[in-house]
Design a protein around this motif. Structure first.
Motif, PDB file in Angstrom:
ATOM      1  N   ASP A   1       0.862  -1.189   0.000  1.00  0.00           N
ATOM      2  CA  ASP A   1       0.000   0.000   0.000  1.00  0.00           C
ATOM      3  C   ASP A   1       0.893   1.232   0.000  1.00  0.00           C
ATOM      4  O   ASP A   1       1.411   1.643   1.042  1.00  0.00           O
ATOM      5  CB  ASP A   1      -0.912  -0.021   1.226  1.00  0.00           C
ATOM      6  CG  ASP A   1      -2.058   0.981   1.118  1.00  0.00           C
ATOM      7  OD1 ASP A   1      -2.336   1.440  -0.007  1.00  0.00           O
ATOM      8  OD2 ASP A   1      -2.671   1.297   2.153  1.00  0.00           O
TER       9      ASP A   1
ATOM     10  N   LEU B   1       0.962   3.206   7.657  1.00  0.00           N
ATOM     11  CA  LEU B   1      -0.075   2.295   8.142  1.00  0.00           C
ATOM     12  C   LEU B   1       0.030   2.189   9.659  1.00  0.00           C
ATOM     13  O   LEU B   1       1.137   2.097  10.202  1.00  0.00           O
ATOM     14  CB  LEU B   1       0.121   0.932   7.482  1.00  0.00           C
ATOM     15  CG  LEU B   1      -0.887  -0.191   7.709  1.00  0.00           C
ATOM     16  CD1 LEU B   1      -0.841  -1.153   6.526  1.00  0.00           C
ATOM     17  CD2 LEU B   1      -0.586  -0.963   8.975  1.00  0.00           C
TER      18      LEU B   1
ATOM     19  N   LEU C   1      -5.974  -4.633  11.563  1.00  0.00           N
ATOM     20  CA  LEU C   1      -4.890  -4.746  10.586  1.00  0.00           C
ATOM     21  C   LEU C   1      -3.661  -5.469  11.119  1.00  0.00           C
ATOM     22  O   LEU C   1      -2.902  -6.076  10.349  1.00  0.00           O
ATOM     23  CB  LEU C   1      -4.462  -3.343  10.114  1.00  0.00           C
ATOM     24  CG  LEU C   1      -5.485  -2.534   9.325  1.00  0.00           C
ATOM     25  CD1 LEU C   1      -4.979  -1.111   9.116  1.00  0.00           C
ATOM     26  CD2 LEU C   1      -5.779  -3.185   7.983  1.00  0.00           C
TER      27      LEU C   1
ATOM     28  N   VAL D   1      -0.232  -7.340   8.912  1.00  0.00           N
ATOM     29  CA  VAL D   1       0.867  -6.455   8.522  1.00  0.00           C
ATOM     30  C   VAL D   1       2.137  -7.262   8.257  1.00  0.00           C
ATOM     31  O   VAL D   1       2.555  -8.092   9.066  1.00  0.00           O
ATOM     32  CB  VAL D   1       1.138  -5.397   9.603  1.00  0.00           C
ATOM     33  CG1 VAL D   1       2.363  -4.546   9.230  1.00  0.00           C
ATOM     34  CG2 VAL D   1      -0.085  -4.502   9.788  1.00  0.00           C
TER      35      VAL D   1
ATOM     36  N   SER E   1       7.617  -3.889   4.787  1.00  0.00           N
ATOM     37  CA  SER E   1       7.160  -2.512   4.978  1.00  0.00           C
ATOM     38  C   SER E   1       8.347  -1.572   5.064  1.00  0.00           C
ATOM     39  O   SER E   1       9.429  -1.950   5.538  1.00  0.00           O
ATOM     40  CB  SER E   1       6.302  -2.408   6.247  1.00  0.00           C
ATOM     41  OG  SER E   1       5.093  -3.125   6.096  1.00  0.00           O
TER      42      SER E   1
ATOM     43  N   THR F   1      -3.924   4.163   6.429  1.00  0.00           N
ATOM     44  CA  THR F   1      -4.634   3.181   7.245  1.00  0.00           C
ATOM     45  C   THR F   1      -6.035   2.945   6.698  1.00  0.00           C
ATOM     46  O   THR F   1      -6.546   1.818   6.720  1.00  0.00           O
ATOM     47  CB  THR F   1      -4.696   3.653   8.708  1.00  0.00           C
ATOM     48  OG1 THR F   1      -3.352   3.830   9.191  1.00  0.00           O
ATOM     49  CG2 THR F   1      -5.424   2.670   9.594  1.00  0.00           C
TER      50      THR F   1
ATOM     51  N   ALA G   1      -5.686   0.799   3.553  1.00  0.00           N
ATOM     52  CA  ALA G   1      -5.260  -0.550   3.942  1.00  0.00           C
ATOM     53  C   ALA G   1      -6.424  -1.379   4.460  1.00  0.00           C
ATOM     54  O   ALA G   1      -6.517  -2.584   4.196  1.00  0.00           O
ATOM     55  CB  ALA G   1      -4.163  -0.470   4.995  1.00  0.00           C
TER      56      ALA G   1
ATOM     57  N   ILE H   1      -0.346  -7.330   4.117  1.00  0.00           N
ATOM     58  CA  ILE H   1      -0.231  -5.977   3.576  1.00  0.00           C
ATOM     59  C   ILE H   1       1.042  -5.322   4.082  1.00  0.00           C
ATOM     60  O   ILE H   1       1.362  -5.387   5.275  1.00  0.00           O
ATOM     61  CB  ILE H   1      -1.480  -5.136   3.902  1.00  0.00           C
ATOM     62  CG1 ILE H   1      -1.452  -3.820   3.125  1.00  0.00           C
ATOM     63  CG2 ILE H   1      -1.668  -4.929   5.406  1.00  0.00           C
ATOM     64  CD1 ILE H   1      -2.808  -3.199   2.928  1.00  0.00           C
TER      65      ILE H   1
ATOM     66  N   ALA I   1       3.166  -1.820   4.323  1.00  0.00           N
ATOM     67  CA  ALA I   1       3.105  -0.363   4.217  1.00  0.00           C
ATOM     68  C   ALA I   1       4.336   0.127   3.468  1.00  0.00           C
ATOM     69  O   ALA I   1       5.463  -0.235   3.806  1.00  0.00           O
ATOM     70  CB  ALA I   1       3.063   0.258   5.607  1.00  0.00           C
TER      71      ALA I   1
END
Length: 482
Positions: free
Chosen positions: A136, A141, A148, A152, A157, A180, A183, A204, A206
């Motif tokens: 993302d 995030l 979430l 993560v 990230s 956020t 996401a 996901i 960040a």
């Protein structure tokens, strides 16, 4: 040598072709009055810093340099109103650990957007695979958010602010809320708390490219796409505009340098198997026929000018070839008032919300609900848009093409979960072919409003809706061969 009044500026230095950055680039840059900050050898781009007003002219004396540009004035600020193929091969489908997901979390009943694109039915087949990673590219995030935290991917990230990767979680933590929110639409967990994302079982990552003031500078975006490519992410969501001006005119030498660096970075990511999804923007503009840009440059503040533009001017990332461009609609399946559009740019439409002309009993405020950081809840989410789960988790309503794109990103993640790693072109084909066609409205004045919008095309493809509204169920069935 003369210095800028405001001190040092960052520059993108673009070497000719896609050759590697020369071994002596640091010395050449130093001789020109700058310092090499970071080198992207993969695409022949360097981030440099200098306080010399003559740095660009000096570095252009190096015959290996194609172009160079300062980036300070080359950013676009988010305007969503929530805020006051070599590597395209992977495991076959039977090696992807897929499990269905429920849609019975405490706030699922408020997610009209998910119902509209048949996400709950898709979840009966798959909620996505944890082996699929979505990047993302946004403002960061909140990795502590209860909806979430379990999804993560800390290893992938990063913060790209300043053009230099920084994996410290404190660096890529969301200090605005926008990241956020996007996401959560992609991957909020089906865990009984709050909402459920389109792909609640995927991971996901960040990739922070937008700073606390909402600005996405070119060096951060270049860094973000190189990171996504090098780390073999499956999909990236891009709910922002980047580049000097909202419409970046490639016939201007400095604007072209920034555009070309970003194009190289995006194509690099695509060549490594990354599907790129991007929002169309919220200026009610026909990107295929732009005429006026009155919102650029956004930085420094209050410096925007009104200028005439042509098709030589383009937006990044949505107008880069191979990027899936997403316009926004509301609960009546009409193009949202604010949404940009355009033949050849719009690929599909997805729910982004419309609080003016598409308020319904199902969507009583017309907006899209998603996750929001508790630390920013009171300062960045309007009181009338705040929702708190019984667990204390915080959520905010918002609207924008920024909210539309993550729905498509999530569907892309479900497709890859079902079918296995594939080329970005194949993912896009699945999304386009399984979308629900929407014809142009009969009234050229959208929904009877005084805002004229010329919709071009037929029911199979048009400038407002592209190939139609994304359909998660049909995409998953198509990808699984049913």
């Amino acid at each position: 040598m003369p210095a800028y009044a405001n001190g040092f500026k960052n520059y993108i230095v673009l070497y000719k072709g896609t050759q590697a950055v020369p071994a002596d680039a640091a010395q050449s840059i130093a001789k020109s009055g700058g310092k090499l900050i970071y080198s992207y050898n993969q695409i022949g781009v360097v981030i440099a810093r200098s306080d010399s007003a003559s740095f660009r002219d000096a570095i252009l004396q190096d015959s290996r340099v194609e172009n160079a540009s300062a980036t300070e004035g080359f950013a676009v600020k988010l305007n969503d109103d929530a805020l006051t193929a070599g590597d395209a091969n992977g495991p076959p489908a039977d090696e992807q650990p897929n499990t269905p997901a429920s849609d019975s979390d405490s706030l699922s009943g408020l997610q009209w957007d998910m119902v509209q694109i048949h996400v709950p039915e898709a979840h009966a087949i798959t909620g996505g695979s944890p082996s699929v990673v979505v990047g993302d590219i946004d403002t960061g995030l909140d990795f502590t958010h209860p909806d979430l935290a379990g999804n993560v991917d800390f290893a992938n990230s990063v913060s790209c602010i300043g053009g230099v990767p920084n994996q410290s979680p404190s660096a890529w933590n969301d200090d605005l809320g926008h990241g956020t929110h996007t996401a959560g639409t992609i991957a909020a967990a089906a865990n009984g708390i709050g909402i459920v994302g389109v792909a609640p079982n995927v991971k996901i990552a960040a990739i922070k490219a937008g700073n606390a003031d909402n600005f996405f500078f070119p060096e951060a975006v270049v860094c973000a796409f190189i990171w996504a490519g090098d780390h073999h992410l499956d999909v990236t969501n891009n709910s922002y505009f980047v580049d000097p001006w909202r419409l970046n005119c490639r016939n201007d030498p400095e604007q072209r340098a920034i555009w070309e660096a970003e194009r190289r970075a995006i194509r690099y990511a695509q060549s490594r198997g990354v599907t790129v999804v991007a929002s169309m923007g919220n200026e009610f503009d026909d990107l295929a026929h732009p005429t006026i840009d009155k919102s650029s440059p956004d930085f420094p503040p209050d410096t925007a000018i009104t200028r005439e533009v042509t098709n030589a001017c383009a937006t990044v990332p949505v107008e880069i070839p191979g990027v899936i461009g997403v316009s926004a609609d509301g609960n009546l399946r009409r193009k949202a008032l604010y949404s940009n559009y355009g033949v050849g740019v719009t690929q599909v439409v997805a729910p982004g919300g419309d609080s003016v002309f598409q308020v319904t009993a199902t969507a009583p405020n017309g907006l899209v609900l998603s996750t929001f950081p508790k630390s920013l809840f009171l300062s960045q989410c309007r009181v009338d848009r705040q929702v708190v789960d019984a667990s204390g988790a915080t959520y905010c309503y918002a609207q924008g093409t920024s909210m539309a794109a993550p729905h498509v990103t999530g569907v892309a993640a479900l497709i890859i979960s079902q079918f296995g790693k594939m080329s970005p072109g194949k993912v896009q084909a699945y999304i386009n072919q399984t979308a629900d066609p929407l014809p142009c409205p009969s009234n050229p004045f959208l929904g009877g409003t005084p805002f004229e919008a010329n919709c071009e095309g037929g029911s199979g493809y048009n400038s407002f809706y592209g190939h139609g509204e994304v359909n998660a169920l049909e995409a998953v069935l198509h990808a699984s061969g049913q």
